[in-house]
Design an enzyme around this catalytic site. Structure first.
Site, short mmCIF file in Angstrom:
data_model
loop_
_atom_site.label_atom_id
_atom_site.label_comp_id
_atom_site.label_asym_id
_atom_site.label_seq_id
_atom_site.Cartn_x
_atom_site.Cartn_y
_atom_site.Cartn_z
N GLU A 1 0.83 -1.22 0.00
CA GLU A 1 0.00 0.00 0.00
C GLU A 1 0.86 1.26 0.00
O GLU A 1 0.49 2.28 0.59
CB GLU A 1 -0.98 0.01 1.19
N GLY A 2 1.99 1.18 -0.66
CA GLY A 2 2.92 2.32 -0.71
C GLY A 2 3.99 2.14 0.34
O GLY A 2 3.72 2.28 1.54
#
Length: 603
Positions: free
Chosen positions: A442-443
């Site tokens: 998610e980053g």
């Protein structure tokens, strides 16, 4: 097997005494159903379900993993299907979803508190439904009325799950490099062709359908991220009556072999002319996907807390039972052959760090969830705007700092167990492995730091960070006015905030003219912001505990421990803010000086 007791008392303390849930319910209709009795019952039952149904499957999932069958289907570990059916029957996927689509409509902060327990007990299992809430948010935000009616109710009910399909073999963070194609069809649909990798819960046997949200390019789309569109691509095409029909041309090509989260199916997804429908506007897919990504980032921050909590609990139990050596001040239990580990200052140092970080992160995650609630349901434009600003600023901090520190707590918990923490059967090494992914997906946390410094900090002229500074200043002044043990906590927070303010000013003066300075400072600035944010949470918790103690209410030992832990955080952890400020002000010169070949072997 490790043990787990859901921290219901602490969650309720934060919700009721720190965040003022009853006062919110009195003035905002969206909070009306969140009475102490209702929330208490929800959290107690969520904790029981987590401990009794999910925890026993955690090691099973780790050892067995998932299995891809010859037809491309995926079988989850033993017991997962039964546990998922029980979760659906209990309504655990519906807590925070809108009532209009079959949800219970409880505030996000209540849903977050319950989801912490599920993630602590079984990280891999919780991931199967974890991204669905974000997918629902994206569909509700930009979908058509027909798409909402068709997809959202079964996703809320948990009969269908949702996924996020971004990453491809040649691109991860740089989504402008996406190659997946979406060809328009005569009936208004699109034919989706391409390969996506690292897709969590991309294929499994838990639900009757899986709704994939897929980033792809339409013909003639602009190059880069401005040419990306978002599509709904279900595993099974949905018939007019809302039931799954024919199998779509999407399949799991392989399962990734991973360091951790073995019980979750991380898939290579092949789209071979699959039928999909545009979600939102063409070429604006990245903005639509960010609705889901931001929800997912808050959820991943919660995962960091969850893994920290269960690791800490088992480290604390071990430290009180395992006997090793004698206390430095003399035998604590002379009638025993050795004293328990907890008598040793360095073991206590690790336990106190674990306690201070887990309880501080819990407060921060729930405060962040409250901002999400207020951004939608606040009773004035200013309240909604302030909440949206704080949520935007806090999201990369909760995800980045929260998972960094969550992993740190699992490592120190394993350290307390010593050699036994390295043995698989005892469970601690699984927490270390499982927690590690939260810093990446998610980053990656470096991306979160750059998002904080490069986008969130200067956004709207720095309005969000100035609001945070003003909030801290007001609460520091209030704490000083009350006097007593709150004064040194307020002093420590004010000093740490001063370091953050100075670092912010340095970035404004030196990061704009030389972007490498901002890049070099980003991670340290995120850590500094995290320390200040947790400092604010600990001042609030200490203040709430003091108020309850003065009124003669609550559990005296619990309230006293809050004060002591707040003092520990102020004395031992907040001073790190100064070192981080100095790191930031070191700039990028030394960091960027070496030529690339100097990093290579023999360079």
């Amino acid at each position: 097997m490790p043990s787990y007791t859901a921290p219901v008392k602490d969650s309720r303390f934060i919700l009721e005494q720190v965040l003022g849930m009853e006062a919110l319910a009195a003035r905002i209709p969206a909070f009306a159903g969140a009475t102490p009795d209702v929330v208490g019952a929800v959290l107690e039952e969520a904790g029981r379900f987590a401990a009794e149904r999910l925890l026993p499957l955690n090691r099973t999932g780790d050892v067995q993993g998932c299995t891809r069958q010859s037809d491309g289907s995926v079988t989850t570990p033993d017991g997962f299907r039964e546990a998922y059916a029980a979760m659906i029957a209990g309504g655990w996927t519906t807590l925070g979803s809108p009532e209009a689509f079959g949800g219970q409509g409880l505030p996000a902060m209540v849903s977050a508190a319950a989801n912490e327990y599920l993630n602590s007990a079984n990280h891999s299992f919780a991931m199967y439904s974890g991204l669905t809430e974000g997918a629902v948010e994206a569909i509700l935000a930009v979908g058509t009325a027909a798409q909402k009616a068709l997809y959202v109710p079964p996703m809320v009910a948990g009969r269908w799950t949702g996924t996020m399909n971004l990453t491809e073999p040649q691109c991860g963070t740089d989504l402008g490099l996406i190659r997946t194609r979406a060809e328009p069809q005569a009936d208004g649909s699109h034919s989706i062709t391409g390969t996506k990798i690292f897709i969590s819960a991309g294929e499994h046997d838990l639900t009757e359908n899986i709704v994939h949200l897929v980033l792809a390019r339409t013909p003639g789309a602009p190059v880069g991220s401005k040419g990306i569109s978002l599509f709904i691509v279900p595993k099974f095409l949905v018939q007019a009556d809302g039931t799954p029909g024919a199998r779509n041309a999407v399949s799991c090509g392989a399962l990734e072999r991973k360091m951790g989260i073995h019980g979750n199916a991380t898939c290579v997804m092949n789209y071979d002319g699959a039928t999909g429908w545009l979600l939102g506007e063409e070429h604006k897919g990245l903005a639509a996907m960010f609705i889901m990504m931001n929800a997912a980032r808050l959820w991943v921050g919660l995962q960091g807390l969850s893994q920290a909590e269960i690791a800490y609990q088992n480290a604390a139990l071990y430290a009180t039972e395992r006997r090793q050596g004698r206390a430095l001040t003399g035998a604590a239990e002379p009638d025993q052959p050795a004293d328990p580990l907890i008598v040793h200052p360095d073991v206590r140092r690790m336990l106190m760090e674990g306690k201070a970080l887990t309880e501080g992160l819990r407060a921060l995650c729930l405060w962040g969830a409250l901002q999400a609630d207020l951004a939608h349901h606040g009773d004035s434009d200013k309240e909604r705007q302030d909440a949206a600003d704080l949520l935007s600023l806090l999201t990369p901090v909760i995800k980045g700092y929260g998972t960094d520190q969550g992993f740190h707590v699992t490592v120190i918990a394993q350290q307390i167990w010593g050699g036994h923490g390295y043995i698989a059967e005892n469970g601690l090494e699984q927490y270390v492995r499982d927690a590690r992914i939260a810093m990446i997906y998610e980053g990656a946390n470096g991306v979160q730091a750059m998002d904080l410094v490069g986008r969130k900090l200067p956004q709207n002229g720095g309005r969000a960070v100035q609001l945070l500074f003003a909030t801290i200043a007001a609460e520091v002044a209030e704490a000083r006015g009350r006097g007593g043990t709150l004064v040194p906590l307020a002093d420590a927070l004010e000093k740490a905030t001063g370091q953050m303010q100075a670092a912010t000013l340095w970035l404004m003066q030196n990061g704009l003219t030389r972007p490498d300075n901002a890049g070099a400072a980003a991670t340290a600035y995120m850590q500094l912001t995290g320390i200040v944010a947790l400092g604010l949470m600990w001042l609030r918790m200490a203040s709430a505990a003091a108020t309850l103690a003065e009124a003669g209410g609550g559990d005296a030992a619990f309230l006293s421990a809050k004060g002591v832990t707040a003092r520990f955080f102020a004395e031992r952890m907040m001073p790190r803010a100064g070192a981080l400020r100095r790191e930031i002000e070191g700039g990028a010169d030394a960091l960027m000086a070496l030529p690339a070949e100097a990093f290579l072997p023999g360079g």
